[in-house]
Design a protein around this motif. Structure first.
Motif, PDB file in Angstrom:
ATOM      1  N   GLY A  64       0.805  -1.216   0.000  1.00 14.48           N
ATOM      2  CA  GLY A  64       0.000   0.000   0.000  1.00 14.48           C
ATOM      3  C   GLY A  64       0.837   1.265   0.000  1.00 14.48           C
ATOM      4  O   GLY A  64       0.297   2.374  -0.016  1.00 14.48           O
ATOM      5  N   ASP A  65       2.150   1.136  -0.011  1.00 14.93           N
ATOM      6  CA  ASP A  65       3.065   2.278   0.035  1.00 14.93           C
ATOM      7  C   ASP A  65       3.352   2.752  -1.391  1.00 14.93           C
ATOM      8  O   ASP A  65       4.167   2.159  -2.105  1.00 14.93           O
ATOM      9  CB  ASP A  65       4.348   1.853   0.746  1.00 14.93           C
ATOM     10  CG  ASP A  65       5.338   2.984   0.952  1.00 14.93           C
ATOM     11  OD1 ASP A  65       5.255   4.014   0.243  1.00 14.93           O
ATOM     12  OD2 ASP A  65       6.218   2.833   1.817  1.00 14.93           O
ATOM     13  N   ALA A  66       2.673   3.823  -1.805  1.00 15.90           N
ATOM     14  CA  ALA A  66       2.809   4.330  -3.172  1.00 15.90           C
ATOM     15  C   ALA A  66       4.233   4.789  -3.481  1.00 15.90           C
ATOM     16  O   ALA A  66       4.730   4.589  -4.590  1.00 15.90           O
ATOM     17  CB  ALA A  66       1.821   5.476  -3.419  1.00 15.90           C
ATOM     18  N   ALA A  67       4.903   5.394  -2.521  1.00 18.01           N
ATOM     19  CA  ALA A  67       6.277   5.859  -2.743  1.00 18.01           C
ATOM     20  C   ALA A  67       7.218   4.681  -2.967  1.00 18.01           C
ATOM     21  O   ALA A  67       8.105   4.738  -3.827  1.00 18.01           O
ATOM     22  CB  ALA A  67       6.745   6.705  -1.564  1.00 18.01           C
TER      23      ALA A  67
ATOM     24  N   ALA B 216      -0.415   7.729 -10.375  1.00 23.30           N
ATOM     25  CA  ALA B 216      -1.830   7.857 -10.010  1.00 23.30           C
ATOM     26  C   ALA B 216      -2.600   6.605 -10.423  1.00 23.30           C
ATOM     27  O   ALA B 216      -3.472   6.125  -9.687  1.00 23.30           O
ATOM     28  CB  ALA B 216      -2.437   9.104 -10.649  1.00 23.30           C
ATOM     29  N   ALA B 217      -2.289   6.059 -11.599  1.00 18.88           N
ATOM     30  CA  ALA B 217      -2.974   4.842 -12.067  1.00 18.88           C
ATOM     31  C   ALA B 217      -2.696   3.684 -11.121  1.00 18.88           C
ATOM     32  O   ALA B 217      -3.616   2.963 -10.719  1.00 18.88           O
ATOM     33  CB  ALA B 217      -2.525   4.494 -13.488  1.00 18.88           C
ATOM     34  N   ASN B 218      -1.442   3.510 -10.740  1.00 19.65           N
ATOM     35  CA  ASN B 218      -1.116   2.443  -9.776  1.00 19.65           C
ATOM     36  C   ASN B 218      -1.777   2.717  -8.435  1.00 19.65           C
ATOM     37  O   ASN B 218      -2.272   1.802  -7.778  1.00 19.65           O
ATOM     38  CB  ASN B 218       0.400   2.320  -9.602  1.00 19.65           C
ATOM     39  CG  ASN B 218       1.036   1.458 -10.669  1.00 19.65           C
ATOM     40  OD1 ASN B 218       0.387   0.598 -11.248  1.00 19.65           O
ATOM     41  ND2 ASN B 218       2.304   1.680 -10.917  1.00 19.65           N
TER      42      ASN B 218
ATOM     43  N   LYS C 186      -5.409   1.471  -3.851  1.00 18.21           N
ATOM     44  CA  LYS C 186      -6.439   1.904  -2.902  1.00 18.21           C
ATOM     45  C   LYS C 186      -7.593   0.917  -2.786  1.00 18.21           C
ATOM     46  O   LYS C 186      -8.353   0.959  -1.830  1.00 18.21           O
ATOM     47  CB  LYS C 186      -6.957   3.284  -3.280  1.00 18.21           C
ATOM     48  CG  LYS C 186      -5.978   4.376  -2.951  1.00 18.21           C
ATOM     49  CD  LYS C 186      -6.500   5.739  -3.337  1.00 18.21           C
ATOM     50  CE  LYS C 186      -5.427   6.783  -3.069  1.00 18.21           C
ATOM     51  NZ  LYS C 186      -5.806   8.085  -3.596  1.00 18.21           N
ATOM     52  N   LEU C 187      -7.728   0.015  -3.754  1.00 22.89           N
ATOM     53  CA  LEU C 187      -8.756  -1.015  -3.641  1.00 22.89           C
ATOM     54  C   LEU C 187      -8.487  -1.927  -2.441  1.00 22.89           C
ATOM     55  O   LEU C 187      -9.400  -2.519  -1.877  1.00 22.89           O
ATOM     56  CB  LEU C 187      -8.824  -1.867  -4.910  1.00 22.89           C
ATOM     57  CG  LEU C 187      -9.322  -1.182  -6.173  1.00 22.89           C
ATOM     58  CD1 LEU C 187      -9.142  -2.106  -7.379  1.00 22.89           C
ATOM     59  CD2 LEU C 187     -10.771  -0.756  -6.025  1.00 22.89           C
TER      60      LEU C 187
ATOM     61  N   VAL D 137     -14.444  -3.472 -13.514  1.00 22.79           N
ATOM     62  CA  VAL D 137     -13.490  -2.798 -14.386  1.00 22.79           C
ATOM     63  C   VAL D 137     -12.756  -1.748 -13.557  1.00 22.79           C
ATOM     64  O   VAL D 137     -13.381  -0.819 -13.035  1.00 22.79           O
ATOM     65  CB  VAL D 137     -14.187  -2.126 -15.574  1.00 22.79           C
ATOM     66  CG1 VAL D 137     -13.186  -1.394 -16.436  1.00 22.79           C
ATOM     67  CG2 VAL D 137     -14.935  -3.163 -16.402  1.00 22.79           C
ATOM     68  N   PRO D 138     -11.447  -1.910 -13.370  1.00 25.53           N
ATOM     69  CA  PRO D 138     -10.709  -0.950 -12.547  1.00 25.53           C
ATOM     70  C   PRO D 138     -10.559   0.370 -13.283  1.00 25.53           C
ATOM     71  O   PRO D 138     -10.474   0.409 -14.510  1.00 25.53           O
ATOM     72  CB  PRO D 138      -9.355  -1.623 -12.353  1.00 25.53           C
ATOM     73  CG  PRO D 138      -9.193  -2.488 -13.549  1.00 25.53           C
ATOM     74  CD  PRO D 138     -10.583  -2.933 -13.904  1.00 25.53           C
ATOM     75  N   THR D 139     -10.551   1.452 -12.542  1.00 18.88           N
ATOM     76  CA  THR D 139     -10.283   2.765 -13.104  1.00 18.88           C
ATOM     77  C   THR D 139      -8.822   3.048 -12.896  1.00 18.88           C
ATOM     78  O   THR D 139      -8.387   3.281 -11.776  1.00 18.88           O
ATOM     79  CB  THR D 139     -11.133   3.832 -12.386  1.00 18.88           C
ATOM     80  OG1 THR D 139     -12.494   3.441 -12.465  1.00 18.88           O
ATOM     81  CG2 THR D 139     -10.935   5.186 -13.018  1.00 18.88           C
ATOM     82  N   PHE D 140      -8.060   2.970 -13.962  1.00 20.35           N
ATOM     83  CA  PHE D 140      -6.621   3.248 -13.854  1.00 20.35           C
ATOM     84  C   PHE D 140      -6.399   4.725 -13.836  1.00 20.35           C
ATOM     85  O   PHE D 140      -7.061   5.510 -14.389  1.00 20.35           O
ATOM     86  CB  PHE D 140      -5.868   2.643 -15.043  1.00 20.35           C
ATOM     87  CG  PHE D 140      -5.642   1.171 -14.917  1.00 20.35           C
ATOM     88  CD1 PHE D 140      -4.576   0.678 -14.207  1.00 20.35           C
ATOM     89  CD2 PHE D 140      -6.499   0.275 -15.531  1.00 20.35           C
ATOM     90  CE1 PHE D 140      -4.363  -0.678 -14.111  1.00 20.35           C
ATOM     91  CE2 PHE D 140      -6.290  -1.068 -15.446  1.00 20.35           C
ATOM     92  CZ  PHE D 140      -5.225  -1.556 -14.735  1.00 20.35           C
TER      93      PHE D 140
END
Length: 136
Positions: free
Chosen positions: A22-25, A52-54, A59-60, A133-136
């Motif tokens: 969950g760590d975006a950085a 942002a897409a990842n 976040k799901l 359908v994921p929103t990338f």
């Protein structure tokens, strides 16, 4: 958390571990600065759009699992063919199932670590076997 990959075949595993954290950085470090993500065929994303897409998928709260199928290396470049799946229940209680076979390119940097240059999660096909359908 696992260090960045020392070998090209480790890149998908490092990606999955960092994605699942969950760590975006930490996930962003798996990519070169000028890397390209192709969240939908014909729709490349770079820089903040890539991250942002990842981030939207992270976040799901549904984990990704990866299974490298082939790794072809030539010097400091590698082509990776990787089967992957995101399967589970998101934070809203919705079932999520997305899978594909990625066609990715990784490069060894000056520090000896391998990072994605091109991350093409659906290869030549669009999203496969979608529940949501994921929103990338």
């Amino acid at each position: 958390m696992r260090e960045l990959a020392d070998r090209p075949e480790e890149v998908p595993v490092v990606f999955a571990e960092r994605f699942n954290s969950g760590d975006a950085a930490a996930l962003a470090q798996v990519y070169e600065d000028a890397a390209v993500l192709v969240p939908q065929p014909g729709t490349p994303a770079t820089g903040p759009h890539l991250h942002a897409a990842n981030g939207r998928l992270q976040k799901l709260g549904v984990p990704i699992s990866v299974r490298p199928r082939h790794v072809y290396r030539s010097g400091d470049l590698a082509l990776l063919i990787v089967d992957w799946v995101i399967d589970g229940t998101d934070r809203e209680g919705q079932a999520v199932h997305v899978e594909g076979t990625a066609t990715d390119v990784a490069r060894r940097g000056p520090d000896g670590r391998w990072r994605y240059v091109i991350d093409n999660p659906f290869g030549a096909c669009g999203p496969q076997h979608l529940t949501v359908v994921p929103t990338f």
